[in-house]
Design a protein around this motif. Structure first.
Motif, PDB file in Angstrom:
ATOM      1  N   LEU A  15      43.361   9.970  -3.950  1.00 12.49           N
ATOM      2  CA  LEU A  15      43.609   9.520  -4.696  1.00 12.49           C
ATOM      3  C   LEU A  15      43.106   7.750  -4.005  1.00 12.49           C
ATOM      4  N   LYS A  16      42.594   7.575  -3.675  1.00 18.14           N
ATOM      5  CA  LYS A  16      42.345   6.296  -2.457  1.00 18.14           C
ATOM      6  C   LYS A  16      40.647   6.182  -3.486  1.00 18.14           C
ATOM      7  N   VAL A  17      39.550   7.149  -2.659  1.00 16.94           N
ATOM      8  CA  VAL A  17      38.745   6.895  -2.973  1.00 16.94           C
ATOM      9  C   VAL A  17      38.039   7.739  -4.511  1.00 16.94           C
ATOM     10  N   VAL A  18      38.992   7.975  -5.348  1.00 16.86           N
ATOM     11  CA  VAL A  18      38.504   7.882  -7.364  1.00 16.86           C
ATOM     12  C   VAL A  18      38.250   6.260  -7.419  1.00 16.86           C
ATOM     13  N   GLN A  19      39.482   5.937  -6.641  1.00 17.61           N
ATOM     14  CA  GLN A  19      39.886   4.558  -7.142  1.00 17.61           C
ATOM     15  C   GLN A  19      39.018   3.748  -6.940  1.00 17.61           C
ATOM     16  N   ASP A  20      38.603   3.823  -5.462  1.00 12.91           N
ATOM     17  CA  ASP A  20      37.389   3.252  -4.843  1.00 12.91           C
ATOM     18  C   ASP A  20      36.420   3.436  -5.239  1.00 12.91           C
ATOM     19  N   ALA A  21      35.888   4.666  -6.037  1.00 10.74           N
ATOM     20  CA  ALA A  21      34.846   4.885  -6.955  1.00 10.74           C
ATOM     21  C   ALA A  21      34.250   3.645  -8.349  1.00 10.74           C
TER      22      ALA A  21
ATOM     23  N   PHE B 203      31.824   9.434   3.376  1.00 15.00           N
ATOM     24  CA  PHE B 203      33.607  10.344   3.191  1.00 15.00           C
ATOM     25  C   PHE B 203      34.282  11.237   2.933  1.00 15.00           C
ATOM     26  N   ASP B 204      33.563  11.713   1.892  1.00 16.45           N
ATOM     27  CA  ASP B 204      33.553  13.059   1.342  1.00 16.45           C
ATOM     28  C   ASP B 204      33.784  13.966   2.132  1.00 16.45           C
ATOM     29  N   ASP B 205      33.104  14.022   3.893  1.00 20.48           N
ATOM     30  CA  ASP B 205      32.589  14.420   4.786  1.00 20.48           C
ATOM     31  C   ASP B 205      34.070  15.243   4.585  1.00 20.48           C
ATOM     32  N   VAL B 206      34.569  13.356   4.908  1.00 22.74           N
ATOM     33  CA  VAL B 206      36.335  13.532   5.665  1.00 22.74           C
ATOM     34  C   VAL B 206      37.178  14.793   4.603  1.00 22.74           C
ATOM     35  N   ILE B 207      36.356  14.291   3.731  1.00 20.14           N
ATOM     36  CA  ILE B 207      37.766  15.617   2.744  1.00 20.14           C
ATOM     37  C   ILE B 207      37.616  16.460   3.019  1.00 20.14           C
ATOM     38  N   ASP B 208      36.255  17.250   3.133  1.00 22.04           N
ATOM     39  CA  ASP B 208      36.176  18.408   3.104  1.00 22.04           C
ATOM     40  C   ASP B 208      37.022  18.834   4.600  1.00 22.04           C
ATOM     41  N   GLU B 209      36.849  18.283   5.457  1.00 26.94           N
ATOM     42  CA  GLU B 209      36.897  18.585   6.680  1.00 26.94           C
ATOM     43  C   GLU B 209      37.902  18.475   6.657  1.00 26.94           C
ATOM     44  N   MET B 210      38.915  17.952   5.794  1.00 19.34           N
ATOM     45  CA  MET B 210      40.745  17.911   6.078  1.00 19.34           C
ATOM     46  C   MET B 210      41.386  19.575   5.506  1.00 19.34           C
ATOM     47  N   GLU B 211      39.941  19.744   4.067  1.00 18.60           N
ATOM     48  CA  GLU B 211      40.662  21.019   3.149  1.00 18.60           C
ATOM     49  C   GLU B 211      40.389  21.944   4.201  1.00 18.60           C
ATOM     50  N   LYS B 212      39.725  21.909   5.674  1.00 19.61           N
ATOM     51  CA  LYS B 212      39.506  23.133   6.316  1.00 19.61           C
ATOM     52  C   LYS B 212      40.458  22.494   6.648  1.00 19.61           C
TER      53      LYS B 212
ATOM     54  N   HIS C 196      33.800  15.307  -7.079  1.00 20.22           N
ATOM     55  CA  HIS C 196      33.621  14.053  -8.794  1.00 20.22           C
ATOM     56  C   HIS C 196      33.944  12.898  -8.765  1.00 20.22           C
ATOM     57  N   ALA C 197      34.729  12.759  -7.391  1.00 21.12           N
ATOM     58  CA  ALA C 197      34.663  11.156  -6.975  1.00 21.12           C
ATOM     59  C   ALA C 197      33.452  10.880  -6.375  1.00 21.12           C
ATOM     60  N   ASN C 198      33.088  12.359  -5.378  1.00 20.80           N
ATOM     61  CA  ASN C 198      31.990  11.744  -4.887  1.00 20.80           C
ATOM     62  C   ASN C 198      30.478  11.695  -5.915  1.00 20.80           C
ATOM     63  N   ASN C 199      30.736  12.353  -6.983  1.00 26.68           N
ATOM     64  CA  ASN C 199      29.985  12.438  -8.351  1.00 26.68           C
ATOM     65  C   ASN C 199      29.773  10.851  -8.980  1.00 26.68           C
ATOM     66  N   LEU C 200      30.881  11.013  -8.947  1.00 30.33           N
ATOM     67  CA  LEU C 200      30.659   8.626  -8.779  1.00 30.33           C
ATOM     68  C   LEU C 200      29.889   7.977  -8.216  1.00 30.33           C
ATOM     69  N   CYS C 201      29.762   8.393  -7.456  1.00 32.40           N
ATOM     70  CA  CYS C 201      29.260   7.769  -5.726  1.00 32.40           C
ATOM     71  C   CYS C 201      28.188   7.907  -6.504  1.00 32.40           C
ATOM     72  N   GLU C 202      27.041   8.789  -6.361  1.00 28.80           N
ATOM     73  CA  GLU C 202      25.824   9.042  -6.667  1.00 28.80           C
ATOM     74  C   GLU C 202      25.810   8.741  -7.683  1.00 28.80           C
TER      75      GLU C 202
ATOM     76  N   ALA D 286      30.426   2.640  -2.662  1.00 31.47           N
ATOM     77  CA  ALA D 286      29.497   3.745  -2.879  1.00 31.47           C
ATOM     78  C   ALA D 286      28.969   4.639  -1.990  1.00 31.47           C
ATOM     79  N   PHE D 287      28.090   3.797  -1.153  1.00 32.64           N
ATOM     80  CA  PHE D 287      27.097   5.520  -0.226  1.00 32.64           C
ATOM     81  C   PHE D 287      28.716   5.059   1.044  1.00 32.64           C
ATOM     82  N   ARG D 288      29.757   4.444   1.197  1.00 33.78           N
ATOM     83  CA  ARG D 288      30.217   4.130   1.923  1.00 33.78           C
ATOM     84  C   ARG D 288      30.926   5.589   1.799  1.00 33.78           C
ATOM     85  N   LEU D 289      31.675   5.531   0.167  1.00 34.47           N
ATOM     86  CA  LEU D 289      32.537   6.097  -0.047  1.00 34.47           C
ATOM     87  C   LEU D 289      32.138   7.610  -0.114  1.00 34.47           C
ATOM     88  N   TRP D 290      30.720   7.758  -0.259  1.00 36.86           N
ATOM     89  CA  TRP D 290      30.029   9.262  -1.088  1.00 36.86           C
ATOM     90  C   TRP D 290      30.134  10.040   0.829  1.00 36.86           C
TER      91      TRP D 290
END
Lengths: 232, 232
Positions: free
Chosen positions: A130-136, A154-163, A199-205, A148-152
């Protein structure tokens, strides 16, 4: 060629529509998780119903963007900017769909008469996405490439959370320590949240592309050589 | 305002790029499933590598579309058409990402030293989603609204296939009749295929919008009143 004053005003209006959409989508994501945590079916249904409004707003934004392009014949750079606003809007609309997926899990569990128990790891993942979406969106509005680059990254962290959630669920299935339905729900929600992160990552890119004219590959080369985002 | 001969030629070239992309994406989806069925890690890695090419092609299509818009200042209807080609391309790119997800399951299982067993229901779902993607493109190229609408309705069948696979997996977990990892893989692949179906569904809605100027809600009203798609 472009009437700048009117053009800028229309762009501002378009961005304010996207802000409205972000507000609705954040609320929808919040409500979806809350509906699960409290097993509140009424709230879950509210999420599903509000999705029509989000879809409608997305269509309106698209229509307005087309009209701006057709009316002002913007140059290439402006065109990219407008189309990126469209992509934003589309990404937000998809996040709205994912909120519906999550809300549906509340209805599914309720039908199966299974109580949802919040996993700490899932709660963390929810907060982060939720925070990533809002910050993006903040990065977009404030044209903040560094954010945007810091958030981008951070996507690895979210992927790690899923794993991590997957590992926990696999472990619990092995131990026979979880109902099959709840295992399914954990896995699917973590998957949905990971996609929200995507999707938030797309926004950052897209922010980086708009502001620097570079796609991620080019931008990352710039970072390595020290010409971009030195403070990141 | 638009130089029609050049404009049409550029649009044709753009559509041929999308055809190329469709070819690559279909192959990628095929290879991903085959890599799982045969536990062929080399093929799985090929899928992951070919994704860069698909992403690059998507960027090229986007860039060309922007240039066409900036150069020819198309009217509203043409603009919608071009942007729909962009959406097509984006949907295909996402399907490519989903192929990668599937190929990664081959590598995951291989690492965990677990053999993949194909479920009949999953095999059926794979065949259906691949066909829908290919037919959606056919509907686009041949401007075939009836085909697009038939495919659009077929999405319910694909959703049902996913639900069936979930039920089977839940049942098998309950019976202790499946490894936790394989359960996870079945659920996630069915989820990915359902999303492939969603993207194909977007393609159908886009074809209908281009050809009739109606969004789905408006189009469905027309179908009910008998003014659209009488043969469907």
């Amino acid at each position: 060629m472009v009437d700048h004053v009117h053009f800028e005003r229309e762009l501002t209006l378009l961005k304010s529509d996207v802000s409205k959409m972000l507000f609705l989508v954040s609320e929808s994501l919040n409500d979806a998780i809350e509906s699960l945590e409290t097993m509140n079916e009424t709230l879950a249904r509210k999420v599903l119903e509000s999705d029509d409004m989000i879809d409608e707003l997305n269509r309106e934004i698209e229509e307005k963007a087309y009209q701006i392009i057709a009316r002002y014949n913007p140059i290439l750079k402006q065109l990219r900017y407008i189309i990126t606003i469209l992509k934003f809007s589309n990404d937000l609309e998809r996040i709205g769909d994912l909120s519906c997926n999550i809300a549906e899990k509340c209805l599914f569990l309720s039908e199966e008469k299974i109580k949802f128990e919040m996993l700490k790891e899932l709660k963390d993942m929810f907060g982060s996405t939720l925070k990533v979406v809002q910050d993006a969106f903040k990065a977009f509005v404030e044209e903040d490439v560094d954010l945007a680059f810091r958030l981008w990254k951070f996507d690895d962290v979210i992927d790690e959370m899923e794993k991590k959630i997957r590992r926990i669920v696999v472990e619990r299935i092995r131990e026979g320590n979880i109902s099959a339905e709840l295992a399914l729900v954990y896995i699917l929600i973590a998957r949905d949240l990971e996609r929200v992160g995507d999707h938030a990552n797309n926004l950052c890119e897209e922010v980086i592309y708009i502001e620097t004219g570079k796609n991620m590959k080019e931008f990352l080369r710039g970072v390595e050589s020290g010409s971009e985002g030195a403070d990141s």
